[in-house]
Scaffold this motif. Structure first.
Motif, PDB file in Angstrom:
ATOM      1  N   SER A  41      10.501  20.187 -11.909  1.00 19.84           N
ATOM      2  CA  SER A  41       9.329  21.409 -11.811  1.00 19.84           C
ATOM      3  C   SER A  41       8.341  21.488 -10.647  1.00 19.84           C
ATOM      4  O   SER A  41       7.438  22.268 -10.499  1.00 19.84           O
ATOM      5  CB  SER A  41       7.914  20.795 -12.958  1.00 19.84           C
ATOM      6  OG  SER A  41       7.311  19.455 -12.682  1.00 19.84           O
ATOM      7  N   GLY A  42       8.975  20.990  -9.373  1.00 20.10           N
ATOM      8  CA  GLY A  42       8.552  21.136  -8.254  1.00 20.10           C
ATOM      9  C   GLY A  42       8.495  22.441  -7.679  1.00 20.10           C
ATOM     10  O   GLY A  42       9.352  23.513  -8.058  1.00 20.10           O
ATOM     11  N   LYS A  43       8.021  22.725  -6.596  1.00 18.97           N
ATOM     12  CA  LYS A  43       8.185  24.102  -5.913  1.00 18.97           C
ATOM     13  C   LYS A  43       9.742  24.371  -5.353  1.00 18.97           C
ATOM     14  O   LYS A  43      10.189  23.434  -5.257  1.00 18.97           O
ATOM     15  CB  LYS A  43       7.253  24.080  -4.618  1.00 18.97           C
ATOM     16  CG  LYS A  43       5.771  24.065  -4.789  1.00 18.97           C
ATOM     17  CD  LYS A  43       5.011  24.029  -3.435  1.00 18.97           C
ATOM     18  CE  LYS A  43       3.618  23.963  -3.679  1.00 18.97           C
ATOM     19  NZ  LYS A  43       2.945  22.692  -4.100  1.00 18.97           N
ATOM     20  N   VAL A  44      10.039  25.489  -5.473  1.00 17.18           N
ATOM     21  CA  VAL A  44      11.098  26.004  -4.844  1.00 17.18           C
ATOM     22  C   VAL A  44      10.935  26.232  -3.280  1.00 17.18           C
ATOM     23  O   VAL A  44      10.425  27.270  -3.381  1.00 17.18           O
ATOM     24  CB  VAL A  44      11.883  27.206  -5.659  1.00 17.18           C
ATOM     25  CG1 VAL A  44      13.178  27.289  -5.075  1.00 17.18           C
ATOM     26  CG2 VAL A  44      12.013  26.419  -6.942  1.00 17.18           C
ATOM     27  N   ILE A  45      11.617  25.656  -2.416  1.00 14.44           N
ATOM     28  CA  ILE A  45      11.500  26.071  -0.929  1.00 14.44           C
ATOM     29  C   ILE A  45      12.779  26.289  -0.751  1.00 14.44           C
ATOM     30  O   ILE A  45      13.777  25.755  -0.592  1.00 14.44           O
ATOM     31  CB  ILE A  45      10.908  24.710  -0.394  1.00 14.44           C
ATOM     32  CG1 ILE A  45       9.601  24.045  -0.849  1.00 14.44           C
ATOM     33  CG2 ILE A  45      10.924  24.969   1.014  1.00 14.44           C
ATOM     34  CD1 ILE A  45       9.313  22.736  -0.362  1.00 14.44           C
ATOM     35  N   TYR A  46      12.592  27.601   0.009  1.00 12.81           N
ATOM     36  CA  TYR A  46      13.948  28.474   0.795  1.00 12.81           C
ATOM     37  C   TYR A  46      13.855  28.105   2.177  1.00 12.81           C
ATOM     38  O   TYR A  46      12.789  28.203   2.821  1.00 12.81           O
ATOM     39  CB  TYR A  46      13.885  29.807   0.367  1.00 12.81           C
ATOM     40  CG  TYR A  46      14.934  30.425   1.166  1.00 12.81           C
ATOM     41  CD1 TYR A  46      16.341  30.113   0.857  1.00 12.81           C
ATOM     42  CD2 TYR A  46      14.620  31.620   1.751  1.00 12.81           C
ATOM     43  CE1 TYR A  46      17.313  30.675   1.754  1.00 12.81           C
ATOM     44  CE2 TYR A  46      15.516  32.280   2.340  1.00 12.81           C
ATOM     45  CZ  TYR A  46      16.941  31.862   2.432  1.00 12.81           C
ATOM     46  OH  TYR A  46      17.971  32.643   3.041  1.00 12.81           O
ATOM     47  N   LEU A  47      14.915  27.504   2.655  1.00 13.34           N
ATOM     48  CA  LEU A  47      14.890  27.275   4.152  1.00 13.34           C
ATOM     49  C   LEU A  47      15.487  28.640   4.963  1.00 13.34           C
ATOM     50  O   LEU A  47      16.509  29.321   4.693  1.00 13.34           O
ATOM     51  CB  LEU A  47      16.071  26.292   4.365  1.00 13.34           C
ATOM     52  CG  LEU A  47      15.620  24.898   4.372  1.00 13.34           C
ATOM     53  CD1 LEU A  47      14.003  24.534   4.778  1.00 13.34           C
ATOM     54  CD2 LEU A  47      15.635  24.726   2.751  1.00 13.34           C
ATOM     55  N   GLY A  48      14.610  29.742   5.423  1.00 11.66           N
ATOM     56  CA  GLY A  48      14.882  31.032   5.740  1.00 11.66           C
ATOM     57  C   GLY A  48      13.887  31.266   7.180  1.00 11.66           C
ATOM     58  O   GLY A  48      12.900  30.535   7.553  1.00 11.66           O
TER      59      GLY A  48
END
Length: 241
Positions: free
Chosen positions: A80-87
């Protein structure tokens, strides 16, 4: 298991690096888990394609929304954690962000590739992080140092010998110079103060070196530091010698 990290990627094998050294030990001791998920497994294309040409033309390929979104949705059923995009649009990663994210129990990292991701994926992303204003081959290259930095901040990952408290950037300063045996190496000796056994003098020497080194080598960091009266006196004494 204390902390759960899922990494969504086209190249899961790239993250074998975490099986070694400090992070590898933490994984074996069940202090954290790092799980890689192959985005390609979620594509509905019979040829396992995960990318396509951009509408409107242009160079390169874009990662399609469907496999990414379906991958995120599946992982969110157990994380349920944050979705973090490497961008590139994200805030530039630093130690402050590492500290903040190390307090999370669950995290999901999305690694982009090719020329980026379909814009419609962004509604499923909670946070975007960049490693800097330069181009790398894929999000995997950015994800590895970011996850490593975060994991080092998790309690019990580092032993007392490996404490991160005095490492560079932890308190906004570069770390002071370090020496080990032999006492003299090819005519270059360890500073006498470090051999003195006088703990207060050693503390002052180390603080001075951290301050001056940061001022001279990373003025961008130095100007963010709130100097104490002692800090000002140490720098003044150093410059006046």
């Amino acid at each position: 298991m204390d902390v759960k990290i899922d990494i969504l990627t086209l190249f899961p094998q790239m993250f074998d690096v975490f099986n070694y050294s400090i992070i590898g030990r933490a994984l074996k001791n069940n202090i954290l888990s790092i799980n890689t998920v192959d985005i390609r497994e979620f594509t509905r294309d019979k040829h396992r394609k995960v990318d396509d040409y951009p509408y409107g033309g242009g160079a390169g390929m874009i990662m399609a929304a469907q496999p990414i979104v379906d991958c995120i949705k599946e992982v969110r059923t157990r994380n349920s954690g944050k979705v973090i995009y490497l961008g590139p649009r994200g805030e530039t990663f630093n130690q402050s962000i590492a500290k903040k994210l190390s307090r999370e129990n669950e995290l999901i990292f999305l690694c982009g590739h090719y020329e980026g991701i379909d814009e419609r994926v962004y509604k499923y992303i909670d946070m975007e992080i960049s490693v800097g204003d330069f181009v790398v081959t894929g999000g995997e290259m950015a994800c590895i140092p970011i996850v490593d930095s975060i994991c080092r901040m998790i309690p019990n990952v580092l032993s007392n010998r490996e404490s991160c408290v005095e490492e560079s950037f932890y308190n906004g300063l570069l770390e002071y110079p370090q020496y080990t045996r032999p006492e003299c190496f090819r005519g270059d000796s360890v500073p006498e103060v470090l051999l003195s056994g006088h703990h207060e003098n050693i503390r002052k020497w180390r603080r001075t070196k951290s301050l001056v080194m940061t001022r001279d080598k990373r003025p961008d960091l130095f100007k963010k530091i709130s100097l104490s009266e002692e800090d000002r006196e140490l720098i003044k004494f150093y410059d006046g010698r």
